[in-house]
Design a protein around this motif. Structure first.
Motif, PDB file in Angstrom:
ATOM      1  N   ALA A  63       0.815  -1.217   0.000  1.00  0.00           N
ATOM      2  CA  ALA A  63       0.000   0.000   0.000  1.00  0.00           C
ATOM      3  C   ALA A  63       0.848   1.266   0.000  1.00  0.00           C
ATOM      4  N   ALA A  64       2.045   1.182   0.528  1.00  0.00           N
ATOM      5  CA  ALA A  64       2.908   2.366   0.591  1.00  0.00           C
ATOM      6  C   ALA A  64       3.368   2.814  -0.787  1.00  0.00           C
ATOM      7  N   TRP A  65       3.297   1.910  -1.765  1.00  0.00           N
ATOM      8  CA  TRP A  65       3.721   2.241  -3.122  1.00  0.00           C
ATOM      9  C   TRP A  65       2.642   1.841  -4.131  1.00  0.00           C
ATOM     10  N   SER A  66       1.398   2.064  -3.744  1.00  0.00           N
ATOM     11  CA  SER A  66       0.256   1.793  -4.611  1.00  0.00           C
ATOM     12  C   SER A  66      -0.642   3.021  -4.667  1.00  0.00           C
ATOM     13  N   THR A  67      -1.482   3.063  -5.664  1.00  0.00           N
ATOM     14  CA  THR A  67      -2.462   4.138  -5.765  1.00  0.00           C
ATOM     15  C   THR A  67      -3.466   4.020  -4.613  1.00  0.00           C
ATOM     16  N   ASP A  68      -4.176   5.098  -4.358  1.00  0.00           N
ATOM     17  CA  ASP A  68      -5.106   5.114  -3.227  1.00  0.00           C
ATOM     18  C   ASP A  68      -6.118   3.989  -3.295  1.00  0.00           C
ATOM     19  N   ASP A  69      -6.532   3.622  -4.519  1.00  0.00           N
ATOM     20  CA  ASP A  69      -7.527   2.554  -4.669  1.00  0.00           C
ATOM     21  C   ASP A  69      -6.900   1.165  -4.721  1.00  0.00           C
ATOM     22  N   GLY A  70      -5.577   1.101  -4.644  1.00  0.00           N
ATOM     23  CA  GLY A  70      -4.879  -0.182  -4.659  1.00  0.00           C
ATOM     24  C   GLY A  70      -4.809  -0.845  -6.015  1.00  0.00           C
ATOM     25  N   ALA A  71      -5.261  -0.174  -7.055  1.00  0.00           N
ATOM     26  CA  ALA A  71      -5.326  -0.796  -8.377  1.00  0.00           C
ATOM     27  C   ALA A  71      -3.957  -0.950  -9.019  1.00  0.00           C
ATOM     28  N   THR A 116       0.419  -0.798  -8.482  1.00  0.00           N
ATOM     29  CA  THR A 116       1.610  -0.739  -7.637  1.00  0.00           C
ATOM     30  C   THR A 116       2.775  -0.316  -8.504  1.00  0.00           C
ATOM     31  N   PHE A 117       3.616   0.591  -7.987  1.00  0.00           N
ATOM     32  CA  PHE A 117       4.663   1.157  -8.822  1.00  0.00           C
ATOM     33  C   PHE A 117       6.069   1.020  -8.243  1.00  0.00           C
ATOM     34  N   CYS A 118       6.218   0.460  -7.052  1.00  0.00           N
ATOM     35  CA  CYS A 118       7.551   0.202  -6.491  1.00  0.00           C
ATOM     36  C   CYS A 118       7.514  -1.079  -5.683  1.00  0.00           C
ATOM     37  N   VAL A 119       8.614  -1.808  -5.688  1.00  0.00           N
ATOM     38  CA  VAL A 119       8.762  -2.998  -4.853  1.00  0.00           C
ATOM     39  C   VAL A 119       9.144  -2.540  -3.445  1.00  0.00           C
ATOM     40  N   PRO A 120       8.418  -2.963  -2.411  1.00  0.00           N
ATOM     41  CA  PRO A 120       8.822  -2.611  -1.050  1.00  0.00           C
ATOM     42  C   PRO A 120      10.207  -3.183  -0.737  1.00  0.00           C
ATOM     43  N   MET A 121      11.086  -2.349  -0.204  1.00  0.00           N
ATOM     44  CA  MET A 121      12.416  -2.818   0.167  1.00  0.00           C
ATOM     45  C   MET A 121      12.571  -2.967   1.675  1.00  0.00           C
ATOM     46  N   ALA A 122      12.206  -1.910   2.417  1.00  0.00           N
ATOM     47  CA  ALA A 122      12.464  -1.978   3.853  1.00  0.00           C
ATOM     48  C   ALA A 122      11.638  -0.969   4.624  1.00  0.00           C
ATOM     49  N   SER A 123      11.449  -1.270   5.902  1.00  0.00           N
ATOM     50  CA  SER A 123      10.843  -0.340   6.835  1.00  0.00           C
ATOM     51  C   SER A 123      11.839  -0.018   7.937  1.00  0.00           C
TER      52      SER A 123
END
Length: 419
Positions: A120-128, A130-137
């Motif tokens: 969700a951190a790298w997706s559009t508000d509607d979740g439709a 995704t534009f980045c692979v999560p790497m780390a928190s």
């Protein structure tokens, strides 16, 4: 018909040419703001990838953190940006996707390795999309001088009352400043104080989503209460904390002059190198024994593809590897304190990092409360929170005044808060 020598030679040349084309090497460049990670990429991550993909070369080309956003935007606009783009979370990268500068990678197989909150951190508000692979928190909590705790006979606090009892004992002994925290640089007051302890009051994602939906307001008790706790902190932060900057607080702790450091896990590598004493970590104490614990497990860094790259297939190959369990383990252990968001299971080498990641076993994860949607307008809620959180610590605003100003600023432009 028997082929002539000319035909055989020409055919051989064509085959060799085709083989050379198929084996042609590609070089991908990676944009990033984390210049301090150059050695980690060069010595660990890139060799591991290139060993499996010798036809794809990776070059890590970071920009200074304070210059990254402006420099990246200029390069994307000018068509000179790298093939792969390190992504800030939520509204830090969503505008790039909306402008068509980051590619939609929703069909990347490796994204199935990540939970919904991470994507969700790298997706559009509607979740439709995704534009980045999560790497780390990065995970928030408190780092403490374990030698000092042993010397004073103290244990890790689990409740707020126990936390202040520990602070009182340290203050009474007088050998250490109880809390290594200053307010001069402002952002620590919001990041390592308010949004560190706040989730235990507003119940993590429940409270954050309520602000987004407009069913809760910053003036509600659960958002005022963290500031009320922070007011109590000031009795333990040492003399002249108002003039104490971020690096001052780091030095006070690593030199052994302070006992507890309100922390982000990104401190682990530096503290491990600088401190000559044992350290431990505990999550933000809950209000009452048995309460559900909530932590700021903030989705910090991802990796996306420049929509204008000349090498989309190679870039996607690299992104699939970044989404793999192999990368998750390598990255987490090469950079202690930056924790993979992948579902992959592996051993964490750094003991202090292991303590932080274990918070996830007992606590519910959330992200910084103003990081998504709530800081898109002016005044920017997150930036406002820096100033107002420091004002609370400096006795320049009461908790009620600070939250009233946060709410007024948000409601001035955010429609769900105008009802």
């Amino acid at each position: 018909m028997k082929p002539t020598m000319f035909t055989t030679t020409a055919g051989l040349a064509l085959c060799l040419g085709a083989g050379a084309a198929l084996a042609q090497e590609v070089t991908l460049t990676v944009e990033s703001w984390r210049s301090e990670d150059q050695a980690i990429w060069n010595d660990t991550l890139i060799p591991a990838f290139e060993e499996k993909h010798p036809d794809i070369n990776i070059e890590f080309t970071p920009t200074a953190p304070t210059e990254y956003n402006a420099a990246l935007n200029a390069r994307l606009e000018g068509g000179t940006a790298g093939d792969l783009v390190t992504c800030r979370s939520f509204d830090g990268s969503l505008p790039l996707f909306n402008k068509g500068q980051l590619a939609d990678i929703s069909d990347l197989d490796g994204l199935s390795n990540f939970p919904d909150f991470a994507r969700a951190a790298w997706s559009t508000d509607d979740g439709a999309s995704t534009f980045c692979v999560p790497m780390a928190s990065v995970i928030h909590g408190f780092i403490y001088n374990a030698d000092a705790f042993a010397e004073l006979g103290l244990e890790e606090p689990e409740t707020v009352d126990e936390f202040f009892a520990v602070l009182d004992a340290i203050k009474e002994d007088g050998s250490y400043i109880p809390l290594a925290m200053g307010s001069a640089d402002q952002w620590e007051a919001a990041t390592m104080a308010y949004t560190n302890i706040g989730p235990n009051y507003w119940k993590g994602e429940e409270g954050r989503q309520a602000l987004i939906d407009g069913t809760a307001a910053f003036t509600d008790p659960q958002f005022v209460a963290p500031y009320e706790q922070m007011v109590r902190w000031t009795d333990y932060m040492g003399p002249a904390y108002q003039a104490q900057g971020y690096s001052d607080s780091q030095n006070l702790f690593t030199l052994g002059r302070a006992a507890i450091y309100p922390a982000g896990s990104w401190e682990i590598t530096g503290f491990t190198e600088a401190a000559d004493f044992e350290m431990g970590a505990f999550p933000p104490p809950v209000q009452n024994a048995g309460d559900t614990c909530y932590i700021s497990d903030h989705t910090d860094i991802g990796l996306g593809m420049n929509a204008a790259t000349d090498h989309p297939e190679a870039a996607r190959t690299f992104l699939e590897w970044v989404a793999s369990p192999e990368f998750a383990e390598l990255y987490t252990n090469a950079l202690p304190g930056f924790f993979s968001l992948s579902d992959a299971q592996f051993e964490v080498d750094n003991p202090l990092a292991q303590e932080f990641i274990e918070f996830r076993e007992n606590c519910e994860s959330t992200v910084r409360v103003a990081s998504q949607i709530l800081s898109r307008g002016e005044p920017n809620t997150w930036n406002n929170m820096w100033v107002l959180s420091a004002n609370v610590l400096n006795d320049a605003a009461t908790p009620e005044e600070a939250t009233a100003e946060l709410q007024q600023g948000l409601a001035s432009w955010y429609e769900p808060q105008q009802n």
